[in-house]
Write a protein that holds these residues in place. Structure first.
Motif, PDB file in Angstrom:
ATOM      1  N   GLU A 283       2.174  10.707   5.444  1.00  0.00           N
ATOM      2  CA  GLU A 283       2.694  11.518   6.544  1.00  0.00           C
ATOM      3  C   GLU A 283       2.005  11.199   7.869  1.00  0.00           C
ATOM      4  O   GLU A 283       2.301  11.810   8.885  1.00  0.00           O
ATOM      5  N   GLY A 284       1.065  10.254   7.838  1.00  0.00           N
ATOM      6  CA  GLY A 284       0.364   9.876   9.057  1.00  0.00           C
ATOM      7  C   GLY A 284      -0.777  10.788   9.437  1.00  0.00           C
ATOM      8  O   GLY A 284      -1.301  10.711  10.541  1.00  0.00           O
ATOM      9  N   GLN A 285      -1.176  11.660   8.515  1.00  0.00           N
ATOM     10  CA  GLN A 285      -2.246  12.615   8.796  1.00  0.00           C
ATOM     11  C   GLN A 285      -3.499  12.317   7.978  1.00  0.00           C
ATOM     12  O   GLN A 285      -4.435  13.097   7.987  1.00  0.00           O
ATOM     13  N   GLY A 286      -3.485  11.216   7.276  1.00  0.00           N
ATOM     14  CA  GLY A 286      -4.568  10.922   6.353  1.00  0.00           C
ATOM     15  C   GLY A 286      -5.793  10.337   7.011  1.00  0.00           C
ATOM     16  O   GLY A 286      -5.757   9.820   8.118  1.00  0.00           O
ATOM     17  N   ASP A 287      -6.841  10.437   6.283  1.00  0.00           N
ATOM     18  CA  ASP A 287      -8.128   9.898   6.679  1.00  0.00           C
ATOM     19  C   ASP A 287      -8.484   8.799   5.685  1.00  0.00           C
ATOM     20  O   ASP A 287      -8.501   9.038   4.482  1.00  0.00           O
TER      21      ASP A 287
ATOM     22  N   LEU B 100       0.837  -1.204   0.000  1.00  0.00           N
ATOM     23  CA  LEU B 100       0.000   0.000   0.000  1.00  0.00           C
ATOM     24  C   LEU B 100       0.872   1.254   0.000  1.00  0.00           C
ATOM     25  O   LEU B 100       0.607   2.193  -0.751  1.00  0.00           O
ATOM     26  N   ARG B 101       1.926   1.242   0.788  1.00  0.00           N
ATOM     27  CA  ARG B 101       2.831   2.389   0.825  1.00  0.00           C
ATOM     28  C   ARG B 101       3.416   2.653  -0.563  1.00  0.00           C
ATOM     29  O   ARG B 101       3.475   3.799  -1.009  1.00  0.00           O
ATOM     30  N   GLY B 102       3.829   1.608  -1.247  1.00  0.00           N
ATOM     31  CA  GLY B 102       4.386   1.764  -2.586  1.00  0.00           C
ATOM     32  C   GLY B 102       3.387   2.353  -3.566  1.00  0.00           C
ATOM     33  O   GLY B 102       3.732   3.212  -4.388  1.00  0.00           O
ATOM     34  N   ILE B 103       2.146   1.887  -3.489  1.00  0.00           N
ATOM     35  CA  ILE B 103       1.101   2.411  -4.371  1.00  0.00           C
ATOM     36  C   ILE B 103       0.847   3.886  -4.067  1.00  0.00           C
ATOM     37  O   ILE B 103       0.756   4.710  -4.978  1.00  0.00           O
ATOM     38  N   LEU B 104       0.758   4.217  -2.797  1.00  0.00           N
ATOM     39  CA  LEU B 104       0.497   5.607  -2.416  1.00  0.00           C
ATOM     40  C   LEU B 104       1.660   6.512  -2.810  1.00  0.00           C
ATOM     41  O   LEU B 104       1.438   7.663  -3.192  1.00  0.00           O
TER      42      LEU B 104
ATOM     43  N   ARG C  72       3.410   6.075  -5.475  1.00  0.00           N
ATOM     44  CA  ARG C  72       3.184   6.277  -6.912  1.00  0.00           C
ATOM     45  C   ARG C  72       2.099   7.318  -7.145  1.00  0.00           C
ATOM     46  O   ARG C  72       2.221   8.171  -8.030  1.00  0.00           O
ATOM     47  N   PHE C  73       1.028   7.258  -6.369  1.00  0.00           N
ATOM     48  CA  PHE C  73      -0.034   8.251  -6.490  1.00  0.00           C
ATOM     49  C   PHE C  73       0.507   9.644  -6.188  1.00  0.00           C
ATOM     50  O   PHE C  73       0.225  10.598  -6.908  1.00  0.00           O
ATOM     51  N   GLU C  74       1.277   9.755  -5.136  1.00  0.00           N
ATOM     52  CA  GLU C  74       1.841  11.045  -4.763  1.00  0.00           C
ATOM     53  C   GLU C  74       2.753  11.575  -5.870  1.00  0.00           C
ATOM     54  O   GLU C  74       2.697  12.745  -6.238  1.00  0.00           O
ATOM     55  N   ALA C  75       3.556  10.707  -6.429  1.00  0.00           N
ATOM     56  CA  ALA C  75       4.498  11.109  -7.479  1.00  0.00           C
ATOM     57  C   ALA C  75       3.808  11.463  -8.792  1.00  0.00           C
ATOM     58  O   ALA C  75       4.402  12.130  -9.637  1.00  0.00           O
ATOM     59  N   SER C  76       2.560  11.055  -8.933  1.00  0.00           N
ATOM     60  CA  SER C  76       1.842  11.327 -10.184  1.00  0.00           C
ATOM     61  C   SER C  76       1.633  12.817 -10.415  1.00  0.00           C
ATOM     62  O   SER C  76       1.482  13.262 -11.545  1.00  0.00           O
ATOM     63  N   GLY C  77       1.581  13.576  -9.326  1.00  0.00           N
ATOM     64  CA  GLY C  77       1.344  15.011  -9.441  1.00  0.00           C
ATOM     65  C   GLY C  77      -0.118  15.369  -9.670  1.00  0.00           C
ATOM     66  O   GLY C  77      -0.474  16.545  -9.746  1.00  0.00           O
ATOM     67  N   TRP C  78      -0.977  14.373  -9.776  1.00  0.00           N
ATOM     68  CA  TRP C  78      -2.411  14.605  -9.976  1.00  0.00           C
ATOM     69  C   TRP C  78      -3.014  14.892  -8.599  1.00  0.00           C
ATOM     70  O   TRP C  78      -3.141  14.000  -7.771  1.00  0.00           O
ATOM     71  N   GLU C  79      -3.369  16.124  -8.358  1.00  0.00           N
ATOM     72  CA  GLU C  79      -3.819  16.563  -7.033  1.00  0.00           C
ATOM     73  C   GLU C  79      -4.920  15.687  -6.449  1.00  0.00           C
ATOM     74  O   GLU C  79      -4.960  15.490  -5.238  1.00  0.00           O
ATOM     75  N   LEU C  80      -5.795  15.193  -7.281  1.00  0.00           N
ATOM     76  CA  LEU C  80      -6.914  14.389  -6.800  1.00  0.00           C
ATOM     77  C   LEU C  80      -6.433  13.241  -5.923  1.00  0.00           C
ATOM     78  O   LEU C  80      -7.030  12.958  -4.883  1.00  0.00           O
ATOM     79  N   ILE C  81      -5.370  12.564  -6.329  1.00  0.00           N
ATOM     80  CA  ILE C  81      -4.869  11.449  -5.529  1.00  0.00           C
ATOM     81  C   ILE C  81      -3.537  11.752  -4.848  1.00  0.00           C
ATOM     82  O   ILE C  81      -3.208  11.135  -3.846  1.00  0.00           O
ATOM     83  N   ALA C  82      -2.773  12.683  -5.373  1.00  0.00           N
ATOM     84  CA  ALA C  82      -1.461  12.977  -4.808  1.00  0.00           C
ATOM     85  C   ALA C  82      -1.571  13.562  -3.399  1.00  0.00           C
ATOM     86  O   ALA C  82      -0.828  13.155  -2.499  1.00  0.00           O
ATOM     87  N   LEU C  83      -2.480  14.491  -3.210  1.00  0.00           N
ATOM     88  CA  LEU C  83      -2.598  15.133  -1.895  1.00  0.00           C
ATOM     89  C   LEU C  83      -3.108  14.183  -0.810  1.00  0.00           C
ATOM     90  O   LEU C  83      -2.509  14.100   0.267  1.00  0.00           O
ATOM     91  N   PRO C  84      -4.185  13.434  -1.061  1.00  0.00           N
ATOM     92  CA  PRO C  84      -4.621  12.478  -0.026  1.00  0.00           C
ATOM     93  C   PRO C  84      -3.567  11.400   0.240  1.00  0.00           C
ATOM     94  O   PRO C  84      -3.388  10.974   1.380  1.00  0.00           O
ATOM     95  N   ALA C  85      -2.853  10.979  -0.801  1.00  0.00           N
ATOM     96  CA  ALA C  85      -1.802   9.974  -0.615  1.00  0.00           C
ATOM     97  C   ALA C  85      -0.685  10.539   0.253  1.00  0.00           C
ATOM     98  O   ALA C  85      -0.195   9.864   1.172  1.00  0.00           O
ATOM     99  N   ARG C  86      -0.286  11.771  -0.003  1.00  0.00           N
ATOM    100  CA  ARG C  86       0.771  12.402   0.800  1.00  0.00           C
ATOM    101  C   ARG C  86       0.351  12.507   2.260  1.00  0.00           C
ATOM    102  O   ARG C  86       1.129  12.197   3.174  1.00  0.00           O
ATOM    103  N   ARG C  87      -0.876  12.931   2.484  1.00  0.00           N
ATOM    104  CA  ARG C  87      -1.369  13.053   3.870  1.00  0.00           C
ATOM    105  C   ARG C  87      -1.318  11.703   4.581  1.00  0.00           C
ATOM    106  O   ARG C  87      -0.911  11.610   5.735  1.00  0.00           O
ATOM    107  N   TRP C  88      -1.752  10.659   3.868  1.00  0.00           N
ATOM    108  CA  TRP C  88      -1.751   9.314   4.454  1.00  0.00           C
ATOM    109  C   TRP C  88      -0.316   8.886   4.786  1.00  0.00           C
ATOM    110  O   TRP C  88      -0.045   8.380   5.869  1.00  0.00           O
TER     111      TRP C  88
END
Length: 68
Positions: free
Chosen positions: A28-32, A4-8, A10-26
């Motif tokens: 960083e331990g701040q995700g929902d 899951l960490r690896g997938i997230l 990849r999502f973060e690295a995509s630069g697509w805000e829709l998934i990059a921002l929630p993935a980054r928060r997760w």
């Protein structure tokens, strides 16, 4: 969960805000979980059949989130 960490990452690295921002928060331990799941579902709706390398990762990420 390393997969899951690896997938997230990849999502973060995509630069697509829709998934990059929630993935980054997760990552960083701040995700929902709910917000992340909703973002992934929306990304799958918008892009899930385009043929990019992220397409198979949406469903897998959701499966892993459900197991966690």
């Amino acid at each position: 969960m390393e997969e899951l960490r690896g997938i997230l990452e990849r999502f973060e690295a995509s630069g697509w805000e829709l998934i990059a921002l929630p993935a980054r928060r997760w990552l960083e331990g701040q995700g929902d979980r709910r917000a992340l799941s909703e973002a992934i579902r929306e990304a799958e709706r918008q892009c899930g059949g385009c043929g990019c390398s992220l397409d198979p990762l949406y469903r897998r990420a959701l499966e892993l989130l459900e197991q966690k």
